[in-house]
Motif scaffolding. Sequence first.
Motif, PDB file in Angstrom:
ATOM      1  N   UNK A   1       0.842  -1.210   0.000  1.00 33.33           N
ATOM      2  CA  UNK A   1       0.000   0.000   0.000  1.00 33.33           C
ATOM      3  C   UNK A   1       0.873   1.256   0.000  1.00 33.33           C
ATOM      4  N   UNK A   2       1.920   1.253   0.851  1.00 32.95           N
ATOM      5  CA  UNK A   2       2.819   2.402   0.910  1.00 32.95           C
ATOM      6  C   UNK A   2       3.574   2.579  -0.399  1.00 32.95           C
ATOM      7  N   UNK A   3       4.015   1.451  -0.989  1.00 26.08           N
ATOM      8  CA  UNK A   3       4.735   1.534  -2.257  1.00 26.08           C
ATOM      9  C   UNK A   3       3.842   2.073  -3.362  1.00 26.08           C
ATOM     10  N   UNK A   4       2.557   1.695  -3.315  1.00 22.68           N
ATOM     11  CA  UNK A   4       1.625   2.218  -4.313  1.00 22.68           C
ATOM     12  C   UNK A   4       1.453   3.727  -4.142  1.00 22.68           C
ATOM     13  N   UNK A   5       1.356   4.178  -2.877  1.00 24.83           N
ATOM     14  CA  UNK A   5       1.239   5.612  -2.616  1.00 24.83           C
ATOM     15  C   UNK A   5       2.496   6.341  -3.082  1.00 24.83           C
ATOM     16  N   UNK A   6       3.677   5.744  -2.779  1.00 24.69           N
ATOM     17  CA  UNK A   6       4.945   6.346  -3.206  1.00 24.69           C
ATOM     18  C   UNK A   6       5.023   6.434  -4.725  1.00 24.69           C
ATOM     19  N   UNK A   7       4.602   5.344  -5.388  1.00 24.94           N
ATOM     20  CA  UNK A   7       4.648   5.316  -6.851  1.00 24.94           C
ATOM     21  C   UNK A   7       3.719   6.365  -7.441  1.00 24.94           C
ATOM     22  N   UNK A   8       2.554   6.536  -6.825  1.00 25.14           N
ATOM     23  CA  UNK A   8       1.615   7.558  -7.305  1.00 25.14           C
ATOM     24  C   UNK A   8       2.216   8.955  -7.176  1.00 25.14           C
ATOM     25  N   UNK A   9       2.930   9.199  -6.072  1.00 32.02           N
ATOM     26  CA  UNK A   9       3.586  10.495  -5.888  1.00 32.02           C
ATOM     27  C   UNK A   9       4.668  10.707  -6.943  1.00 32.02           C
ATOM     28  N   UNK A  10       5.436   9.643  -7.217  1.00 32.73           N
ATOM     29  CA  UNK A  10       6.496   9.727  -8.224  1.00 32.73           C
ATOM     30  C   UNK A  10       5.910  10.032  -9.595  1.00 32.73           C
ATOM     31  N   UNK A  11       4.845   9.325  -9.959  1.00 34.34           N
ATOM     32  CA  UNK A  11       4.224   9.540 -11.271  1.00 34.34           C
ATOM     33  C   UNK A  11       3.669  10.965 -11.375  1.00 34.34           C
ATOM     34  N   UNK A  12       3.136  11.481 -10.264  1.00 37.83           N
ATOM     35  CA  UNK A  12       2.639  12.854 -10.255  1.00 37.83           C
ATOM     36  C   UNK A  12       3.790  13.837 -10.447  1.00 37.83           C
ATOM     37  N   UNK A  13       4.932  13.578  -9.789  1.00 41.96           N
ATOM     38  CA  UNK A  13       6.108  14.442  -9.927  1.00 41.96           C
ATOM     39  C   UNK A  13       6.599  14.452 -11.368  1.00 41.96           C
ATOM     40  N   UNK A  14       6.686  13.261 -11.969  1.00 41.47           N
ATOM     41  CA  UNK A  14       7.157  13.159 -13.354  1.00 41.47           C
ATOM     42  C   UNK A  14       6.197  13.865 -14.305  1.00 41.47           C
ATOM     43  N   UNK A  15       4.902  13.694 -14.072  1.00 43.80           N
ATOM     44  CA  UNK A  15       3.901  14.347 -14.915  1.00 43.80           C
ATOM     45  C   UNK A  15       4.032  15.866 -14.840  1.00 43.80           C
ATOM     46  N   UNK A  16       4.223  16.399 -13.618  1.00 48.91           N
ATOM     47  CA  UNK A  16       4.387  17.847 -13.452  1.00 48.91           C
ATOM     48  C   UNK A  16       5.676  18.336 -14.102  1.00 48.91           C
ATOM     49  N   UNK A  17       6.721  17.510 -14.030  1.00 45.31           N
ATOM     50  CA  UNK A  17       7.995  17.865 -14.665  1.00 45.31           C
ATOM     51  C   UNK A  17       7.816  18.036 -16.163  1.00 45.31           C
ATOM     52  N   UNK A  18       7.153  17.089 -16.796  1.00 47.88           N
ATOM     53  CA  UNK A  18       6.935  17.148 -18.242  1.00 47.88           C
ATOM     54  C   UNK A  18       6.088  18.360 -18.621  1.00 47.88           C
ATOM     55  N   UNK A  19       5.097  18.663 -17.784  1.00 49.65           N
ATOM     56  CA  UNK A  19       4.256  19.836 -18.050  1.00 49.65           C
ATOM     57  C   UNK A  19       5.080  21.122 -17.960  1.00 49.65           C
TER      58      UNK A  19
ATOM     59  N   UNK B   1      13.774  14.488 -10.886  1.00 50.62           N
ATOM     60  CA  UNK B   1      14.142  13.075 -10.850  1.00 50.62           C
ATOM     61  C   UNK B   1      14.826  12.731  -9.521  1.00 50.62           C
ATOM     62  N   UNK B   2      15.594  13.697  -8.987  1.00 49.06           N
ATOM     63  CA  UNK B   2      16.186  13.487  -7.670  1.00 49.06           C
ATOM     64  C   UNK B   2      15.114  13.344  -6.603  1.00 49.06           C
ATOM     65  N   UNK B   3      14.091  14.180  -6.684  1.00 46.22           N
ATOM     66  CA  UNK B   3      12.984  14.085  -5.733  1.00 46.22           C
ATOM     67  C   UNK B   3      12.206  12.781  -5.915  1.00 46.22           C
ATOM     68  N   UNK B   4      12.049  12.355  -7.158  1.00 44.61           N
ATOM     69  CA  UNK B   4      11.329  11.105  -7.421  1.00 44.61           C
ATOM     70  C   UNK B   4      12.054   9.908  -6.801  1.00 44.61           C
ATOM     71  N   UNK B   5      13.400   9.930  -6.854  1.00 44.69           N
ATOM     72  CA  UNK B   5      14.168   8.843  -6.234  1.00 44.69           C
ATOM     73  C   UNK B   5      13.929   8.798  -4.724  1.00 44.69           C
ATOM     74  N   UNK B   6      13.771   9.970  -4.114  1.00 40.24           N
ATOM     75  CA  UNK B   6      13.482  10.005  -2.678  1.00 40.24           C
ATOM     76  C   UNK B   6      12.059   9.522  -2.406  1.00 40.24           C
TER      77      UNK B   6
END
Length: 204
Positions: free
Chosen positions: A38-56, A87-92
């Motif tokens: 569950x935590x990994x899914x939440x973390x992954x969702x945050x990462x995907x949101x970060x990457x999406x905002x980066x591309x925007x 990407x550094x933040x996504x790794x964290x």
Amino acid sequence: MEITEPEKIIKSGQEQAVASWMNYLNQVRLDRLRETLRKEELNLNEVMSTISETLKTISRDIVNNGKGRGSQYGMHGFIAEIAECDMGNAREQIEGKAPIYEWINDNGPEDLRRGATLIQQKFVNSGGYLSLQSIRMHLKDYPDFPDKGGIYQIPEDHYEKIKWLLSISEQEANKMSTSADDFSLKQWREVHNFLKVEIFRWIK
């Protein structure tokens, strides 16, 4: 030797206790696994949101419908800044940690902050200077940048070339080409002169 009835009862009770304990341990493991997933899914969702905002941000603020912040020669530098930051933040975030990078985006002495560390990126290919000329120009404008804990980031291939050139003696360097772009005598002199002039003055 025949087992008595009380012994049978005791043995049966022991077996039931062991079975119950094993079931309990298995349930604990399953609960922990569910919580981890569950935590990994939440973390992954945050990462995907970060990457999406980066591309925007890259599309909206840097590429800007082809106008290109920094022109065609400088645009890649701004893209590198925000990519390094996010990407550094996504790794964290994938490990459930808080973001540690901040994109400054004000054309000041630093491009990024990583905690208390100030970071200036120099990704410059022109002239075969391995980004060192750009660092020298930055130091001219902000001579106290290293004293404040600032660091420079350059492309990995530039860093590897610099290390290689530093490993070459002056006698060997004098046998190198004076016209070749890669590993030329000019580059050897650039690297060694840079270190003498710019780096040694910070060593106390």
